[in-house]
Design an enzyme around this catalytic site. Sequence first.
Site, short mmCIF file in Angstrom:
data_model
loop_
_atom_site.label_atom_id
_atom_site.label_comp_id
_atom_site.label_asym_id
_atom_site.label_seq_id
_atom_site.Cartn_x
_atom_site.Cartn_y
_atom_site.Cartn_z
N LYS A 208 0.84 -1.20 0.00
CA LYS A 208 0.00 0.00 0.00
C LYS A 208 0.89 1.26 0.00
O LYS A 208 0.69 2.16 -0.78
CB LYS A 208 -0.91 -0.03 1.23
CG LYS A 208 -1.83 1.14 1.34
CD LYS A 208 -2.81 0.97 2.49
CE LYS A 208 -3.50 2.29 2.77
NZ LYS A 208 -4.48 2.21 3.84
N GLU A 214 10.30 -4.84 4.80
CA GLU A 214 10.40 -6.25 4.43
C GLU A 214 10.12 -6.44 2.93
O GLU A 214 10.83 -7.15 2.22
CB GLU A 214 9.38 -7.10 5.21
CG GLU A 214 9.65 -7.21 6.69
CD GLU A 214 8.89 -6.18 7.51
OE1 GLU A 214 8.75 -5.03 7.05
OE2 GLU A 214 8.46 -6.52 8.62
N GLY A 269 -5.10 -1.90 4.82
CA GLY A 269 -4.30 -3.06 4.38
C GLY A 269 -5.01 -4.39 4.61
O GLY A 269 -5.10 -5.23 3.72
N ARG A 270 -5.58 -4.56 5.82
CA ARG A 270 -6.19 -5.86 6.14
C ARG A 270 -7.57 -6.04 5.52
O ARG A 270 -8.20 -7.07 5.69
CB ARG A 270 -6.24 -6.04 7.65
CG ARG A 270 -6.77 -4.86 8.44
CD ARG A 270 -6.41 -4.95 9.91
NE ARG A 270 -6.83 -3.77 10.67
CZ ARG A 270 -6.10 -2.68 10.82
NH1 ARG A 270 -4.92 -2.60 10.23
NH2 ARG A 270 -6.54 -1.67 11.54
N GLU A 355 -5.24 -6.65 14.67
CA GLU A 355 -4.67 -5.36 14.28
C GLU A 355 -5.77 -4.29 14.34
O GLU A 355 -5.50 -3.13 14.63
CB GLU A 355 -4.07 -5.44 12.86
CG GLU A 355 -3.07 -4.34 12.56
CD GLU A 355 -2.20 -4.61 11.34
OE1 GLU A 355 -1.07 -5.07 11.49
OE2 GLU A 355 -2.67 -4.35 10.21
N HIS A 386 -5.78 -33.45 17.50
CA HIS A 386 -4.69 -34.25 18.06
C HIS A 386 -3.59 -33.35 18.61
O HIS A 386 -2.46 -33.79 18.80
CB HIS A 386 -4.15 -35.20 16.98
CG HIS A 386 -5.19 -36.17 16.54
ND1 HIS A 386 -5.41 -37.37 17.17
CD2 HIS A 386 -6.15 -36.07 15.57
CE1 HIS A 386 -6.42 -38.00 16.58
NE2 HIS A 386 -6.90 -37.22 15.62
N LYS A 514 8.58 -1.03 13.94
CA LYS A 514 9.18 -0.71 12.64
C LYS A 514 10.29 0.33 12.82
O LYS A 514 11.38 0.19 12.28
CB LYS A 514 8.12 -0.13 11.70
CG LYS A 514 7.20 -1.13 11.06
CD LYS A 514 6.38 -0.41 9.99
CE LYS A 514 5.20 -1.21 9.53
NZ LYS A 514 4.28 -0.46 8.70
O1 F6P Z 1 1.38 -4.51 9.86
C1 F6P Z 1 1.25 -3.15 9.63
C2 F6P Z 1 0.84 -2.89 8.22
O2 F6P Z 1 0.75 -1.52 8.04
C3 F6P Z 1 -0.46 -3.57 7.84
O3 F6P Z 1 -1.58 -2.90 8.25
C4 F6P Z 1 -0.31 -3.71 6.38
O4 F6P Z 1 -1.21 -4.63 5.86
C5 F6P Z 1 1.14 -4.14 6.29
O5 F6P Z 1 1.80 -3.38 7.29
C6 F6P Z 1 1.81 -3.94 4.96
O6 F6P Z 1 1.83 -2.59 4.57
P1 F6P Z 1 2.06 -2.18 3.08
O7 F6P Z 1 0.98 -2.78 2.26
O8 F6P Z 1 2.03 -0.69 3.07
O9 F6P Z 1 3.40 -2.71 2.66
#
Ligand code: F6P
Length: 552
Positions: A208, A214, A269-270, A355, A386, A514
Site C-alpha cells: 500500500k 520487508e 491493508g487488512r 490489528e 490431536h 518498525k
Molecule cells: O502490519 C502493519 C501494516 O501496516 C499492515 O496494516 C499492512 O497490511 C502491512 O503493514 C503492509 O503494509 P504495506 O501494504 O504498506 O506494505
Amino acid sequence: MKNINPNDTKSWKVLKNHFSEIKNIHIKELFCNDSNRFKKLSVIFNNNILIDYSKNRITDFTINTLLMLADEMNLKNSIESMFFGSLMNKTENRFVLHTALRNFSNTPIFCNSKNIMLDVLSVLDKIKHFSSLVINKKWTGYTGKYITDIVNIGIGGSDLGPKMVINALHSYRNHLKIHFVSNVDGSNILRVLEKINPESTLFLVVSKTFTTQETLINANTAKKWMFSMFNNSKFLDQHFIAVTTDSNEATKFGINIKNVFLFWDWVGGRFSLWSSVGLSIALSIGFDNFKNLLEGAYCMDKHYLSTEFNKNIPVLLALISIWYNNFFQSETEAVLAYDYNMKYLSPFLQQMTMESNGKSVSRDLKFINWQTSPIIWGEPGTNGQHAFYQLLHQGTKLIPCDFIAAITPQHVLKNHHEHLLSHFFSQTRALAFGKSHDDFSISLKDFDVCNQKVLSVEPYKICRGNQPSNSILLHKLDPYNLGVLIALYEHKVFTQGVIFNIFSFDQWGVELGKSLAKDIFISMKDFDEINKYDSSTCGLINFYKYFDKLNI
Ligand code: F6P
C-alpha cells in the site's frame, strides 16, 4: 460515530448482573428447556449457508440485552457512516471504504465529494484485461516465454488475504503457480527462487505504502536475482508489476507506470484483498471467479446494512463474542476450519481482528478499562484435535470456537469428507454437552489421590462440556460463498470496534517496532559494542556482534 463508553450503558450493567445468573447454567440445560433452540438460534443465509449459534451460553434475555447494547452504542448509525463515506479512521485522517470495492449497486460512493466508483471500476477493468493476457499466455517474459509462475511480494494485508483466498479456492486455480514471499527472513525468498524460472516468472510487488521495509528488501533481492540472469534492466517491464497507492515510489523502484495497479488510502491493508491487492487472486482463479468473490462480499454487505440486528449475522456473532470476551472474560477465540484448504484462515483473521481491535484508548481519548480484541488462533480440523483440543475439552479455560466447513468438498474423496464432517459435528457436540449425563454422577469427593485411595479414574475422563461454539456450514466453498464469509468476519470486527468505542482502522502499535528496527539495524552495523539501549537489548546485539566479527 458517537463516543459512548460501553460500560456506561444501561445494558452493560444488566449484562453484568445477568452474567452472574448464567455463568453456572450448562448448555445442556438450555437445550433441555427448549426443543426449538436450534430453530430459534440459527440462520440460513442465502439458502446455502447455515449459521448455528445455538450451542452458546445464551438465553433469549442475553440476546435481547446484547441487542440493546448495540442500540445504545448507536451501531446502526456507525454502519451507515462507514458505508456512506464518513471519516471513520480519524487518527490517520482517512475514510474507510473497502465496501466500495465490491459495490455492484450502480450507485455512486462519494469520498471527499468525489465519486470513487469510476476509479474502482477502471482498476477492475485493468485487472480483468491483464489477468486474461497472462492466463491466456499472451503476456510474455523478456525472452518471449509465457508466464508460468507468479510471486506475490508483500506482507500483512498485502499477503495474508490473497494467500488465504488462493489456498481456500484450490480447485479453482488455473495453470499458474502462485508463490508468496512476505518474511524478510531470507529463507522465504530463497525457497521460492529455487523453484522458479526467471524467464517465465512475474513478480507482483504489493505494498500500500511502497515503503514497507520487508517488502522492499525482498523486491530488491528479486530484482537483483533477475538482473544477474539477464544482465540488464530491460526485463523489468515484462516481469515486475506494482500494486500500491503510491505510483511515484513504484516507478522510483524501476517499475513501468503502465504496470502499476493502483488502490487508495481509503482501503485499509487488512481489508484490501478486494482491491488490486487481489491481483494474484484474479491471476490464479480468473477474473470471473474474482468477481464472484466480490459479489459474495457485496451480498453480505447488503445483509449487514439492511437486516434488523436480531437477524443480522455479523452483528449477532460480534455480540456473542463480546458476551464471552467482556463478561466471561475469556481471552481467546478459536477458528477451526474443517477444510484443509482454509489453513490460512486463522492467520488472516488474526490480522483482521487483532490489528483492528487490539487497542486500549477509546474514541474519546481515555485509557480503556474493559477488554478489547480477543486473541484469535486456530488450526484446521482434524489436526487440531490431536494437538490442542484436549485443553478445550478438559482444560480450565473458556474458549469459544467457530467451526467452519463446506458440505461439498473440492475433491473427489467423498469418504474422507464424510469422516471429516463427522468430526466437525462430534466436536461441537462434545464441547457443548461433555460426557453423557450418567457420567456426571461420579463425584470428585470419592476420589482422593493424595491418600492413595483411588476409587476410580473416571473423574479424569469427565468432560464438563459447556464450551460454546458457532457452526458455519457452507453448501460449497466457492468464490461467492468465500466472499460472504470474509465480509461476515470484517463486519463482525467492525461491530466489535464500535462497541469497544475504539478506532479499528489504524495500527499505530505496529509502527513502534518498525522504527526501532531501523535504529537497531544501524547499531548492529556499528563496529563497537553498544550501550545505548537497555542492558538486555544491548546484550543481545553485542552477542550478535561477537560472532558476526568472527565471521562464523
Ligand atoms: O502490519 C502493519 C501494516 O501496516 C499492515 O496494516 C499492512 O497490511 C502491512 O503493514 C503492509 O503494509 P504495506 O501494504 O504498506 O506494505
